[in-house]
Structures are given as C-alpha cells and as structure tokens.
Design a protein around this motif. Structure first.
Motif, mmCIF file in Angstrom:
data_model
loop_
_atom_site.group_PDB
_atom_site.id
_atom_site.type_symbol
_atom_site.label_atom_id
_atom_site.label_comp_id
_atom_site.label_asym_id
_atom_site.label_seq_id
_atom_site.Cartn_x
_atom_site.Cartn_y
_atom_site.Cartn_z
ATOM 1 N N ARG A 30 4.836 -0.935 -8.785
ATOM 2 C CA ARG A 30 5.506 -1.041 -7.840
ATOM 3 C C ARG A 30 5.508 -2.412 -7.164
ATOM 4 N NH1 ARG A 30 6.659 4.318 -6.185
ATOM 5 N NH2 ARG A 30 8.336 3.357 -4.779
ATOM 6 N N TRP A 32 4.915 -2.938 -4.106
ATOM 7 C CA TRP A 32 4.560 -2.743 -2.980
ATOM 8 C C TRP A 32 3.279 -3.918 -2.729
ATOM 9 C CZ3 TRP A 32 2.792 2.789 -4.439
ATOM 10 C CH2 TRP A 32 3.993 3.622 -4.233
ATOM 11 N N LYS A 69 3.529 4.547 -0.301
ATOM 12 C CA LYS A 69 2.566 3.584 -0.361
ATOM 13 C C LYS A 69 1.160 3.611 0.040
ATOM 14 C CE LYS A 69 2.459 -1.184 1.221
ATOM 15 N NZ LYS A 69 3.147 -2.444 2.338
#
Length: 103
Positions: A30, A32, A69
C-alpha cells in the motif's frame, strides 16, 4: 505539511531524540505513509491538522480509511502517536517519543 522538517529535526535533536524520517511508506504494497517516524523503533507520529474545521479526516469515509491504515500499522507492530500541528515541537511530544523508544 504545515511544519518544516528541518525545524522539527533540530528541535528533536536538541531534546535528545534521533532525527525522524518524514513521509515514510511503512507498508510493502500500500502507499500508506506516516507523517514522521523512527522506523527502527516502529514509532510513528501522525499530525492531525484540520480537526476543528471539518477537514477530510473528520468525515466518515476518510475516517474508515484512516482506521484501516492505523489498524494495519498496529498489526505490523507500529505504535502511533497523534498530535496537532501546534503540539508537534513540544516537550510533551518529545517525552512521549522517548518513553516509546525507551530513552
């Protein structure tokens, strides 16, 4: 970001902390990122701006994305501290980080 990384680094170093890494991508697939962190210690700070003006992170859909997240980060062993921009360069924040790092 509403803070200058060079100022944050200087403040934390003056207080006895190692320099943090900014905009660190913590997940292998991801995109993030943490606002700032100490990757070796798995300690992150998320600076929560706009909480008093109904910003994007205060709306349901964005909050659910943030929770995904943060829960994923916790499952990976990260400890996340949350501060407002005005509280980033404070002794209280430094003390929280030191306690988490074990200094």
């Amino acid at each position: 970001m509403k803070y200058k990384p060079a100022i944050v680094i200087a403040f934390f170093r003056e207080c006895g902390l190692p320099a943090p890494t900014f905009e660190y991508c913590f997940h292998p697939t991801r995109k993030w990122r943490f606002d700032l962190c100490w990757p070796l210690a798995l300690i992150a700070i998320e600076v929560q701006g706009g909480i008093w003006i109904a910003g994007g992170h205060n709306r349901g859909a964005q909050m659910r994305k943030d929770w995904e997240k943060y829960n994923t980060a916790a499952a990976l062993g990260w400890r996340i501290l949350y501060v407002e921009p005005r509280d980033l360069c404070t002794v209280d924040t430094v003390n929280m980080v030191k306690e988490c790092i074990g200094l």
